[in-house]
Design a protein around this motif. Structure first.
Motif, PDB file in Angstrom:
ATOM      1  N   ASP A 647       0.813  -1.218   0.000  1.00  0.00           N
ATOM      2  CA  ASP A 647       0.000   0.000   0.000  1.00  0.00           C
ATOM      3  C   ASP A 647       0.847   1.268   0.000  1.00  0.00           C
ATOM      4  O   ASP A 647       0.333   2.356   0.245  1.00  0.00           O
ATOM      5  N   GLN A 648       2.140   1.120  -0.292  1.00  0.00           N
ATOM      6  CA  GLN A 648       3.035   2.269  -0.389  1.00  0.00           C
ATOM      7  C   GLN A 648       3.823   2.190  -1.693  1.00  0.00           C
ATOM      8  O   GLN A 648       4.131   1.098  -2.180  1.00  0.00           O
ATOM      9  N   ASN A 874       5.631   5.714  -8.841  1.00  0.00           N
ATOM     10  CA  ASN A 874       4.868   4.618  -8.258  1.00  0.00           C
ATOM     11  C   ASN A 874       5.097   3.293  -8.974  1.00  0.00           C
ATOM     12  O   ASN A 874       4.419   2.313  -8.682  1.00  0.00           O
TER      13      ASN A 874
END
Length: 893
Positions: A647-648, A874
């Motif tokens: 989630d990072q 990301n």
């Protein structure tokens, strides 16, 4: 946030609409948009309609309005497409990515329903048919049967997706190609939608996962091609971040001479605009010549936008647009809305009105166009028809460096093949089959040839793959299909075939002669691309031509005949037959069109929905919102792009000790990077399939196995025409692994580098990644462990795709090349500070040469927008969207 009150009323005889009026911006003190190019006005309307002070701000609107002062590319703005169209070739991998994204969302505790299209999606199955059977009455049935047999797993996955995803429409195989379907039935030009009790009207501005999406520009729709990597974000509700483009106006004057086809116009325009330099620009046509082009002619011009490098090639709405909408059976309500909206919003083309503001203007006289072809390996290399033989001989001597043609001899009842012989003559779906005038011309020429007793040469593989069943309808109604059949041009499929490399096999005796004599033979096709090895591995020279010329060359059998002076054949009485004897007049073509093309023809074809074969309807498919990936499959494997997802966002690491995996020249296409054609049994992908127990006859082709990353990664840079400068004199997917210098496949070298933790690089020349918007050219690059591609320049879509997969595109300074730096491939590269880069930053890279020297060079970061920088940081755009969904509280409760 300013107080803009954009909504105005618009009434037609059928309904009352509200629309975001561009003139309201002048009233609000922003400035007058009246002189903006029409295509820019449509971008501005999207901003105005979505203006909320957060995602779309006053600054974005001013960015567009200020464009007219500078007339050059501006800053970044968000764009909200109305819809997306997908071919199966890139649409299936995208849907597989979304299915894998749902898996990851569930594992991270998120709501899987968020992984759903937020705007309408049309997927047309049109890129999987191959010309395996040809020249016989049942060719279509055979090819469609083989297509369904080969693609059963992929199509079952699509049937699952059809029930699993919202706002998703699936058009079965055998209907046509997505671009022509878009023109004939899907495009609305102006959309209407109920929202909060109001009936809104707005432009049908869209994107598509195919580089030839701009074909619909000819109908007054702003649209361009994007990669599926970018399309997925748009589908999931993310606005696309784009730069306000340069807009090159093309003033059309005059009219086409008698006997000149739209194809001749298209090839001439491609050459003209390539020389002008319109890469990444919007091209907008205006002037008195516009009204003299029927809408199918405009769409043919627009379809080649990517070949001349433009993002779009736009024709504003006018009477021709309305005429075509009526012809294709659109309702009076729809046609009236398009006219009323275009006039009220300032989108209507009036040749007598004051000229709009453009970055620059190109003058183009339609009367100067002459019969032409393009080849032997690039669509912009236009050649006057009479110069084609000399063009081929020049290429033979200077590019192909072929040995003299072997002496003719009798073989199996016919002469031996020679350099320049035509082995493929294909009327293929893209570009031309949307244009009834050239398709009917081909039918008339075929009729005239048959009447003179002419036949196609026995070594020519002939095929007809129309862009939609409408083409078959009007050819049959005009009585022209029987003559085409007699010359071997039976309908063999509906979809993108020869133009994308799905040309199927040649006769084995033909293939054997080509290989044994090392012949440079040719393909003549009515498509838009003729890149080396794209059409067929054995047809090294490829020429683009109008459909009637495709028929003529099938009869002639060789590119070495000057069709303007020499006969293309001899009739049974021994009389020479020339092209001029067979060519139909413009009046005859127009007469046939008037008799056969009617609204009733289109309504009969489309009012009952889209055709589907019994075998398609009988396909079984899983249900449910989560896809159950097959335990054993060589077609469908869960994509790896979310493996290890947390989630990072992962940290951005510097490139230290990077090694060149490949060093390539100019104009490397996405076909070079990720081929879509046949899988060779000796290739890494072929060897992988053999280890799985798949026989070579069942390999299918790369394009059909795009949801098997194990095949696709092994196919990356495996095109047999790749020339990697690290292995001089060797063609194909080979490289040298450093530092020991051992020659091996690109795949094997990449796996060694990954195992050793060595970052891989690609070094290239100019126009890197031109050609199709092929996602796997970027996906495969990432999975090979390539961290950055350093090139002199990039093609627009591929550059964005690289960023969307977390691969960094870097550009040499002007005048700096791999040659000026003396690169050999033995170097190591250090590129630091990547965690803190901004869009279009310039950074230093240190090159460590094998002799101990070091060189520092400056590289421009070709991450062009802030949104793209988010993708890069990301690890890719889908990873970014997934994390955004989680960050916005989309966790399961």
């Amino acid at each position: 946030m300013s107080k803009i009150s954009p909504w105005r009323s618009l009434e037609t005889a059928h309904a009352r609409y509200e629309y975001a009026s561009l003139s309201s911006l002048k009233e609000a003190g922003f400035g007058d948009p009246a002189a903006l190019p029409v295509s820019i006005k449509i971008l501005l309307e999207s901003l105005l309609r979505h203006h909320d002070g957060r995602r779309v701000t006053d600054a974005h609107i001013r960015e567009v309005l200020d464009w007219s002062q500078h007339r050059r590319a501006g800053g970044e703005i968000p764009f909200h497409p109305v819809r997306v169209i997908l071919p199966d070739s890139s649409g299936i991998p995208l849907l597989a990515d979304l299915a894998a994204m749902r898996d990851s969302m569930k594992a991270l505790g998120g709501e899987i329903d968020r992984v759903n299209p937020q705007i309408p999606i049309d997927l047309i199955i049109d890129h999987s048919v191959s010309i395996e059977s040809w020249g016989q009455p049942d060719a279509l049935v055979r090819n469609m049967s083989l297509e369904l047999e080969r693609n059963r797993e992929r199509y079952q996955f699509l049937r699952w997706a059809q029930q699993a995803f919202d706002r998703f429409r699936l058009i079965p195989p055998g209907n046509g190609i997505l671009h022509q379907m878009n023109i004939e039935v899907l495009a609305q030009v102006v959309c209407e939608r109920e929202q909060d009790g109001r009936l809104l009207a707005f432009p049908d501005a869209m994107v598509g996962m195919d580089s030839h999406t701009p074909m619909i520009n000819g109908m007054g729709v702003v649209a361009w091609g994007i990669g599926g990597i970018e399309a997925a974000a748009a589908m999931l509700g993310e606005p696309m971040q784009i730069r306000v483009p340069d807009v090159v106006g093309v003033r059309l004057t005059g009219q086409l001479p008698a006997g000149v086809t739209t194809t001749d116009l298209v090839l001439t325009m491609t050459q003209t605009l390539r020389r002008k330099g319109v890469v990444s620009a919007f091209v907008e046509f205006f002037g008195p010549g516009v009204a003299r082009l029927a809408l199918p002619q405009r769409c043919t011009l627009a379809n080649m936008a990517v070949e001349y490098g433009a993002t779009i090639a736009y024709f504003p709405i006018d009477e021709q647009t309305l005429r075509f909408m009526r012809l294709t059976g659109r309702s009076d309500r729809q046609v009236d809305l398009v006219e009323a909206y275009a006039r009220a919003q300032g989108l209507w083309h009036d040749a007598q009105a004051a000229e709009l503001t453009y970055s620059s203007v190109v003058e183009f006289d339609l009367g100067q166009v002459e019969p032409s072809m393009a080849g032997p390996r690039r669509p912009e290399d236009r050649v006057a028809l009479g110069q084609v033989p000399a063009n081929f001989v020049d290429a033979l001597n200077n590019y192909y460096k072929a040995n003299p043609t072997p002496a003719s001899s009798e073989r199996a009842g016919t002469r031996a093949l020679q350099h320049g012989d035509v082995v493929i003559a294909a009327i293929t779906s893209c570009t031309n089959s949307s244009n009834p005038s050239v398709m009917i011309a081909a039918g008339l020429l075929a009729r005239n040839a048959v009447a003179r007793g002419l036949t196609a040469k026995p070594w020519v593989k002939t095929s007809l793959a129309p862009g939609s069943r409408i083409a078959t309808d009007y050819l049959a109604q005009a009585g022209l299909q029987p003559a085409l059949d007699q010359l071997g041009f039976q309908v063999a499929g509906y979809g993108c075939t020869t133009c994308m490399g799905n040309s199927g096999p040649l006769d084995e005796s033909v293939s054997e002669q080509i290989r044994s004599n090392k012949l440079v033979v040719t393909a003549v096709l009515s498509g838009n691309r003729n890149f080396e090895s794209r059409i067929h591995p054995l047809a090294r020279a490829n020429y683009l031509a109008a459909p009637p010329l495709v028929v003529a060359y099938a009869i002639a059998g060789s590119i070495n005949i000057d069709l303007t002076r020499e006969p293309l054949g001899t009739d049974p009485d021994g009389h020479a037959v020339y092209l001029r004897d067979l060519w139909p007049s413009d009046q005859e073509i127009e007469s046939v069109m008037a008799q056969t093309l009617t609204p009733e023809l289109y309504r009969a074809r489309y009012q009952g929905g889209f055709a589907s074969a019994e075998t398609w309807d009988a396909l079984e498919a899983a249900s449910g919102q989560m896809f159950e990936w097959p335990a054993k499959s060589d077609y469908i494997i869960r994509p790896p792009f979310f493996d290890g997802q947390t989630d990072q966002a992962p940290p951005v690491e510097d490139i230290v000790g990077g090694r060149p995996l490949l060093m390539l020249g100019n104009s490397i296409t996405t076909d070079h990077i990720s081929p879509i054609g046949a899988i060779g049994p000796d290739s890494p992908a072929g060897q992988y399939l053999i280890r799985l127990g798949v026989q070579p006859a069942d390999f299918s082709f790369y394009g059909a196995r795009r949801v098997n990353h194990e095949v696709m990664i092994r196919g990356t840079f495996a095109n047999i025409q790749v020339r990697n400068e690290l292995v001089p004199g060797v063609e194909g997917g080979y490289t040298r692994h450093m530092p020991e210098g051992e020659t091996m496949s690109v795949y094997d070298a990449a796996m060694r580098y990954q195992a050793a933790g060595v970052p891989a690089l690609v070094i290239a020349g100019s126009d890197y990644g031109c050609g199709s918007s092929r996602d796997w050219a970027a996906k495969g690059t990432r999975l090979l462990g390539v961290r950055a591609v350093i090139a002199e320049s990039f093609e627009r879509i591929h550059r964005a795709n690289l960023v969307g997969m977390g691969v960094l595109p870097l550009e040499f300074e002007p005048g700096v090349t791999r040659h000026s730096l003396g690169l050999t491939g033995a170097e190591r590269f250090d590129i630091r500070g990547l965690a803190s880069i901004s869009p279009r930053d310039v950074l230093d890279a240190t090159i460590h040469h094998a002799d101990g020297r070091t060189t520092t060079i400056r590289l421009t970061v070709r991450v062009d927008t802030a949104a793209e920088m988010d993708w890069y940081r990301n690890g890719g755009v889908l990873n970014y969207v997934l994390l955004q969904m989680l960050a916005k509280g989309a966790r399961a409760t």
